[in-house]
Motif scaffolding. Structure first.
Motif, PDB file in Angstrom:
ATOM      1  N   LEU A  51     -10.543   1.404 -10.164  1.00 47.51           N
ATOM      2  CA  LEU A  51      -9.600   0.587  -9.207  1.00 47.51           C
ATOM      3  C   LEU A  51      -9.715  -0.908  -9.765  1.00 47.51           C
ATOM      4  CD1 LEU A  51     -10.321   2.625  -5.747  1.00 47.51           C
ATOM      5  CD2 LEU A  51      -8.395   2.818  -7.126  1.00 47.51           C
ATOM      6  N   GLU A  55      -6.605  -3.589 -11.118  1.00 48.41           N
ATOM      7  CA  GLU A  55      -6.243  -4.220  -9.697  1.00 48.41           C
ATOM      8  C   GLU A  55      -6.053  -5.726 -10.720  1.00 48.41           C
ATOM      9  OE1 GLU A  55      -7.305  -4.099  -5.622  1.00 48.41           O
ATOM     10  OE2 GLU A  55      -8.532  -6.157  -5.909  1.00 48.41           O
ATOM     11  N   LEU A  61      -2.324   1.844  -9.573  1.00 51.66           N
ATOM     12  CA  LEU A  61      -3.267   3.125 -10.319  1.00 51.66           C
ATOM     13  C   LEU A  61      -2.982   4.052 -10.992  1.00 51.66           C
ATOM     14  CD1 LEU A  61      -6.505   4.316  -9.891  1.00 51.66           C
ATOM     15  CD2 LEU A  61      -5.852   5.693  -7.869  1.00 51.66           C
ATOM     16  N   ALA A  62      -1.389   4.344 -10.760  1.00 50.33           N
ATOM     17  CA  ALA A  62      -0.155   5.475 -11.330  1.00 50.33           C
ATOM     18  C   ALA A  62      -0.511   4.721 -12.684  1.00 50.33           C
ATOM     19  CB  ALA A  62       0.910   5.272 -10.570  1.00 50.33           C
ATOM     20  N   VAL A  65      -3.596   6.637 -13.648  1.00 50.64           N
ATOM     21  CA  VAL A  65      -3.743   7.730 -13.665  1.00 50.64           C
ATOM     22  C   VAL A  65      -2.345   9.490 -13.599  1.00 50.64           C
ATOM     23  CG1 VAL A  65      -6.271   7.347 -12.177  1.00 50.64           C
ATOM     24  CG2 VAL A  65      -4.302   8.414 -11.191  1.00 50.64           C
ATOM     25  N   THR A 334       3.217   4.327   2.137  1.00 48.28           N
ATOM     26  CA  THR A 334       2.532   3.270   2.561  1.00 48.28           C
ATOM     27  C   THR A 334       3.165   1.847   1.928  1.00 48.28           C
ATOM     28  OG1 THR A 334       0.969   3.075   0.466  1.00 48.28           O
ATOM     29  CG2 THR A 334      -0.215   3.904   1.927  1.00 48.28           C
ATOM     30  N   GLU A 336       2.335  -0.526   1.115  1.00 50.57           N
ATOM     31  CA  GLU A 336       1.525  -0.853  -0.760  1.00 50.57           C
ATOM     32  C   GLU A 336       2.392  -0.191  -1.956  1.00 50.57           C
ATOM     33  OE1 GLU A 336      -0.309  -0.056   2.091  1.00 50.57           O
ATOM     34  OE2 GLU A 336      -0.844  -2.323   2.486  1.00 50.57           O
ATOM     35  N   ARG A 337       2.565   0.985  -1.551  1.00 52.59           N
ATOM     36  CA  ARG A 337       3.561   1.789  -2.412  1.00 52.59           C
ATOM     37  C   ARG A 337       4.482   1.712  -2.139  1.00 52.59           C
ATOM     38  NH1 ARG A 337       3.118   3.733  -7.237  1.00 52.59           N
ATOM     39  NH2 ARG A 337       3.604   6.257  -7.463  1.00 52.59           N
ATOM     40  N   GLU A 340       4.963  -1.265  -4.596  1.00 56.68           N
ATOM     41  CA  GLU A 340       4.790  -0.785  -5.857  1.00 56.68           C
ATOM     42  C   GLU A 340       5.768  -0.339  -6.716  1.00 56.68           C
ATOM     43  OE1 GLU A 340      -0.049  -0.688  -5.661  1.00 56.68           O
ATOM     44  OE2 GLU A 340       1.654   1.504  -6.171  1.00 56.68           O
TER      45      GLU A 340
ATOM     46  N   LYS B  79      -5.072   8.617  -4.068  1.00 56.56           N
ATOM     47  CA  LYS B  79      -4.828   7.555  -3.608  1.00 56.56           C
ATOM     48  C   LYS B  79      -3.713   6.336  -4.530  1.00 56.56           C
ATOM     49  CE  LYS B  79      -6.948   2.509  -3.526  1.00 56.56           C
ATOM     50  NZ  LYS B  79      -5.607   2.399  -3.891  1.00 56.56           N
ATOM     51  N   MET B  80      -3.326   7.313  -5.671  1.00 59.24           N
ATOM     52  CA  MET B  80      -2.695   6.399  -6.889  1.00 59.24           C
ATOM     53  C   MET B  80      -1.178   6.730  -6.156  1.00 59.24           C
ATOM     54  SD  MET B  80      -1.223   8.478  -9.924  1.00 59.24           S
ATOM     55  CE  MET B  80       0.458   9.668  -9.443  1.00 59.24           C
ATOM     56  N   ASP B  81      -0.432   8.117  -4.822  1.00 59.50           N
ATOM     57  CA  ASP B  81       0.471   8.207  -4.008  1.00 59.50           C
ATOM     58  C   ASP B  81       0.318   7.433  -2.370  1.00 59.50           C
ATOM     59  OD1 ASP B  81       1.834   9.492  -5.627  1.00 59.50           O
ATOM     60  OD2 ASP B  81       0.535  11.391  -4.774  1.00 59.50           O
ATOM     61  N   LEU B  82      -0.744   6.522  -2.249  1.00 59.65           N
ATOM     62  CA  LEU B  82      -1.006   6.017  -1.364  1.00 59.65           C
ATOM     63  C   LEU B  82      -1.016   4.520  -1.777  1.00 59.65           C
ATOM     64  CD1 LEU B  82      -4.075   7.446   0.824  1.00 59.65           C
ATOM     65  CD2 LEU B  82      -1.364   7.305   1.135  1.00 59.65           C
ATOM     66  N   GLY B  83      -0.824   4.376  -2.955  1.00 60.79           N
ATOM     67  CA  GLY B  83      -0.921   2.775  -3.257  1.00 60.79           C
ATOM     68  C   GLY B  83      -2.415   1.715  -3.016  1.00 60.79           C
ATOM     69  N   GLY B  84      -1.596   0.377  -2.615  1.00 60.25           N
ATOM     70  CA  GLY B  84      -2.300  -0.416  -2.613  1.00 60.25           C
ATOM     71  C   GLY B  84      -3.012  -1.226  -3.262  1.00 60.25           C
ATOM     72  N   SER B  85      -4.207  -1.749  -2.652  1.00 68.36           N
ATOM     73  CA  SER B  85      -5.662  -2.828  -3.677  1.00 68.36           C
ATOM     74  C   SER B  85      -6.407  -1.754  -3.412  1.00 68.36           C
ATOM     75  CB  SER B  85      -5.707  -3.880  -2.756  1.00 68.36           C
ATOM     76  OG  SER B  85      -6.582  -4.016  -1.291  1.00 68.36           O
ATOM     77  N   ALA B  86      -7.327  -2.065  -4.221  1.00 76.66           N
ATOM     78  CA  ALA B  86      -8.703  -1.519  -4.821  1.00 76.66           C
ATOM     79  C   ALA B  86      -9.613  -0.754  -4.051  1.00 76.66           C
ATOM     80  CB  ALA B  86      -9.740  -1.863  -5.235  1.00 76.66           C
ATOM     81  N   GLN B  88      -8.058  -0.638  -0.156  1.00 81.22           N
ATOM     82  CA  GLN B  88      -7.161   0.468   0.849  1.00 81.22           C
ATOM     83  C   GLN B  88      -6.748   1.691  -0.017  1.00 81.22           C
ATOM     84  OE1 GLN B  88      -3.604  -3.252  -0.415  1.00 81.22           O
ATOM     85  NE2 GLN B  88      -2.934  -3.684   1.918  1.00 81.22           N
ATOM     86  N   HIS B  89      -6.625   2.040   1.593  1.00 83.28           N
ATOM     87  CA  HIS B  89      -6.640   3.679   0.759  1.00 83.28           C
ATOM     88  C   HIS B  89      -7.439   4.196   0.627  1.00 83.28           C
ATOM     89  CE1 HIS B  89      -3.035   2.418   3.288  1.00 83.28           C
ATOM     90  NE2 HIS B  89      -1.894   1.392   2.175  1.00 83.28           N
TER      91      HIS B  89
END
Lengths: 371, 180
Positions: A51, A55, A61-62, A65, A334, A336-337, A340, B79-86, B88-89
């Motif tokens: 993570l 960042e 992250l996608a 992974v 979300t 955030e996603r 992205e 987490k990938m699908d929820l996104g955000g910073s390190a 978040q979620h």
């Protein structure tokens, strides 16, 4: 995801932002050799580390992974301009197609049955012209009209587009197919920093790849590419339309008439005069004399012609954007996603309001414990 | 609830709002609530702002879970699908991963997280479910106690289908969540 594949992705992400292993290590509190071992797949990467890497390198992250999508295909201009921006195109295609696949899996966007749209292989220019005409007809674009929103047009045919910033001299674009048989989408990334007319030609060309089903054809032949270019120009600038504009301005010079054709159908200069030649509206001598002399902005204005830019970076197919935002409004995605997925086309303040949670959501928790 | 429950950060509303830890203890399947280490970190963080929140390590009915490799892999895809910073979620992702691999029930209030849980076939419940279960099984149908809990939750800013604790029991009957 195995350690080796993950390591390679980390190395690619690091290279894309031009950081050294030492600099990445410093940001993570690791020494250079640890980063080197991670990138070679020799050292496990913990969740917290991964993570932090995402960042630090500014990638979702996608990027690290997501399941790999089929090999990138049809990178136009590949051998011509071997350039580091080719790497950028590959990464954008990987990333965008993996996002599209993820949204398909989540039921947020809809696939189509490509077979229902498929075109047969194009062997001749006549095949290409006919195929372009049938595609226009299918979408309901009048036979002589310009296609006003090419991104939307392509989306009706199952091709989702992202116009990325790949530098002005970078590659034109590429496409891949995602999904499973009977439920697929084409995914195109085009260079949104290339000149406008070129962007449209690229997208129309990628649409040809998608519809003829050779999106995976890495060995796409010169002849195939030529036929797809022919399909693209007939799609954008159909014979009836080009002739109509040409004839409408019969009192103008050939140059001004060609400028009018380019403006109407939003073509690059080379594509406009090329199509005039294809349609025998100008001679080879005319073509040669016009080809080296690209019109200036003022020449369009002088003729009261408007040049429209589309689709410039960053651009995403409108239906895709709409479906992502709908999923955001119902909190299936979300914020955030969502940002992205929207790839810089919107910021947080642009997002629509969240719909109030309905009683349906609470009911799910009670109905079989939410499963 | 099935075997093992897994707490998530939004559910720290519960830590803040339910007033009594007995609710979670009483409803935890087989008397144990699994708290993934990522969630514990978030709970510890919220202790800075809400002094009444206990240390999870001090609760005998809480099992702190360090994720297995398989669970970590699931965490990352969620987490990938929820996104955000390190950060978040991260808690929601961990709770779903733990519930999936340990055949537990995830306690989730975040809508996007519940979508992920459903997609993976993970059973989840939300805070409102906890409250109604508490009314039935722990509070001996004590309306006033339940109303107080709901008012506390509303006070923390949590969105519930009622605007006041006094409406909750009637609402639950109307929905058919009670009297079961």
């Amino acid at each position: 995801m195995n350690m080796r594949e993950l390591g390679e992705r980390i190395a690619r992400a690091r290279a894309l932002v031009g950081r050294t292993q030492g600099s990445l290590g410093e940001a993570l509190g690791l020494d250079r050799s640890a980063v080197s071992r991670i990138e070679r797949g020799e050292r496990k990467v913990g969740v917290t580390e991964l993570l932090a890497i995402a960042e630090t390198l500014g990638r979702p992250l996608a990027f690290f992974v997501a399941e790999p999508v089929p090999a990138v295909a049809n990178r136009r201009r590949d051998g011509e301009h071997a350039h580091e921006s080719n790497v950028l195109l590959d990464e954008e295609l990987r990333s965008f197609s993996s996002d599209v696949q993820g949204l398909l899996d989540m039921g947020i966007i809809d696939a189509i049955d490509r077979e229902s749209l498929a075109l047969r292989t194009l062997h001749t220019h006549s095949d290409a012209e006919q195929a372009a005409g049938s595609v226009r007809e299918r979408i309901g674009v009048e036979r002589s009209a310009a296609i006003p929103d090419l991104g939307r047009f392509c989306e009706f045919l199952g091709l989702v587009t992202f116009a990325a910033a790949l530098t002005r001299e970078g590659p034109d674009g590429g496409c891949v197919e995602v999904g499973t048989e009977g439920a697929q989408l084409g995914v195109a990334v085009i260079n949104g920093q290339a000149p406008s007319g070129r962007r449209r030609m690229t997208l129309a060309h990628e649409l040809g790849h998608w519809l003829t089903g050779d999106a995976y054809d890495l060995e796409s032949s010169f002849e195939t590419e030529r036929m797809l270019n022919s399909f693209a120009i007939h799609l954008l600038a159909p014979r009836a339309g080009v002739s109509g504009v040409w004839n409408k301005h019969d009192g103008w010079s050939k140059r001004d008439r060609a400028i009018a054709v380019g403006a109407e159908f939003r073509l690059s200069w080379s594509a406009a005069i090329g199509q005039l030649r294809n349609l025998d509206l100008i001679t080879m001598t005319d073509y040669d004399s016009l080809s080296g002399n690209v019109p200036r902005q003022g020449e369009f204005a002088k003729l009261e012609l408007v040049r429209r830019d589309e689709p410039a970076a960053p651009y995403l197919s409108p239906g895709f954007v709409s479906q992502v935002l709908r999923a955001y409004s119902t909190e299936d995605l979300t914020a955030e996603r969502t940002l992205e997925l929207l790839r810089g086309t919107m910021n947080k303040d642009d997002l629509p309001p969240i719909e109030s949670m309905t009683i349906e959501h609470f009911r799910k928790s009670f109905a079989g414990h939410g499963s | 609830m099935g075997r093992g429950g897994s707490l998530t950060p939004r559910c720290s509303h519960i830590w803040q709002g339910l007033g009594t830890w007995g609710i979670l203890e009483g409803l935890a399947p087989e008397g144990t609530l699994i708290v993934p280490s990522q969630v514990d970190t978030e709970i510890q963080r919220s202790q800075e702002f809400h002094q009444g929140i206990p240390l999870t390590s001090s609760l005998t009915w809480v099992e702190l879970a360090v994720l297995t490799e398989e669970e970590e892999s699931t965490l990352l895809t969620v987490k990938m699908d929820l996104g955000g910073s390190a950060t978040q979620h991260l808690g929601e992702s961990a709770a779903i991963a733990v519930a999936l691999h340990r055949a537990g029930v995830a306690l989730l209030d975040d809508r996007a997280a519940t979508k992920q849980a459903t997609r993976l076939g993970v059973t989840w419940v939300d805070t409102l479910w906890i409250v109604i279960e508490a009314y039935k099984r722990l509070f001996d149908h004590d309306r006033q106690r339940t109303i107080a809990v709901v008012d506390d939750l509303l006070e923390t800013g949590m969105y519930l289908p009622v605007t006041s604790g006094s409406e909750i029991i009637t609402h639950a009957y109307e929905e058919g969540w009670l009297p079961e």
